[in-house]
Design a protein around this motif. Structure first.
Motif: not given
Lengths: 140, 110
Positions: A102-106, A108, B61, B64-65, B67-68, B71
């Motif tokens: 789920v924390f992958a940025e690419s 998908r 993506g 998510i980037a 979010l990281k 955080r």
């Protein structure tokens, strides 16, 4: 093969980032004349088509100009899309495509396309790439 | 695709995303979040998706980037008012486990 086809929409364009808007426009044209396709079927089919289009744009050709042809079809039982492009061979393995962490940025795109339709195939013939997608329509 | 940023309190910011969040616009969102977090020192971010028509894997993506990035600076990134298509794609990818859409921007800051 085309028996029972209700509609066909076609696009021929350079596979550059701007062509994604043209694909969205073509899908919008199709939905406007197919009001009985459910919202879920539309959303799932559209994300799958866009992910494959983006894949074609991303992997292009050495010459920097990839020509792409897209055919969208509506049948009573399913929605279909067929891409043909003259870009580089796509090194993909549809069978093993899976959602990453789920924390992958690419990573998908192919997994999303695979999950959103019932049939996703890729073939390489005579220097061209052929993608085919089909989603069974939800009865209304 | 347009991004509109509204500052909220000393550490927060709201990013309103209009149009399609795809391979064209996603890199811009990544850059914007990096600028807000590392440039402005604001790490409590809300991405308001009320005006977002469509999101693809590149858009996910970027979220998510973001979010990281938030955080890692001691904050968080939350999303609000996601529409039907965005919600479906979050569920399809399992990302709804870490990016649950809130009903309002205000709720994200609570």
């Amino acid at each position: 093969m085309n028996q029972g086809r209700l509609q066909i929409h076609e696009l021929h364009a350079c596979a550059d980032p701007e062509c994604l808007d043209k694909v969205h426009d073509l899908l919008a044209e199709m939905w406007s004349t197919s009001p009985d396709v459910t919202e879920t079927d539309r959303a799932m089919f559209e994300i799958a088509v866009i992910e494959i289009a983006a894949n074609i744009v991303r992997h292009g050709s050495d010459e920097g100009r990839t020509l792409c042809n897209l055919i969208l079809e509506v049948y009573p039982e399913r929605l279909g899309a067929r891409f043909k492009d003259d870009g580089l061979i796509a090194h993909v393995n549809i069978e093993s495509a899976a959602m990453p962490d789920v924390f992958a940025e690419s990573g998908r795109g192919l997994a999303i396309a695979k999950a959103a339709v019932d049939v996703l195939t890729y073939e390489r013939h005579n220097g061209a790439n052929f993608w085919s997608l089909s989603r069974t329509r939800t009865p209304v | 695709m347009e991004f509109d940023v509204e500052l909220s309190g000393p550490e927060g910011a709201v990013i309103r995303v209009s149009g399609r969040l795809n391979m064209v616009s996603a890199p811009k969102l990544r850059d914007l979040v990096t600028h807000i977090v590392h440039g402005d020192g604001r790490s409590h971010l809300v991405v308001d998706l009320a005006g977002t028509d469509f999101v693809d894997s590149s858009g996910l993506g970027a979220l998510i980037a973001g979010l990281k990035t938030a955080r890692s600076a001691g904050g968080d990134l939350r999303i609000a008012r996601a529409g039907t298509q965005v919600t479906m794609v979050l569920e399809l990818t399992g990302l709804d486990r870490i990016l649950q859409s809130h009903d309002s921007v205000e709720e994200c800051f609570q």
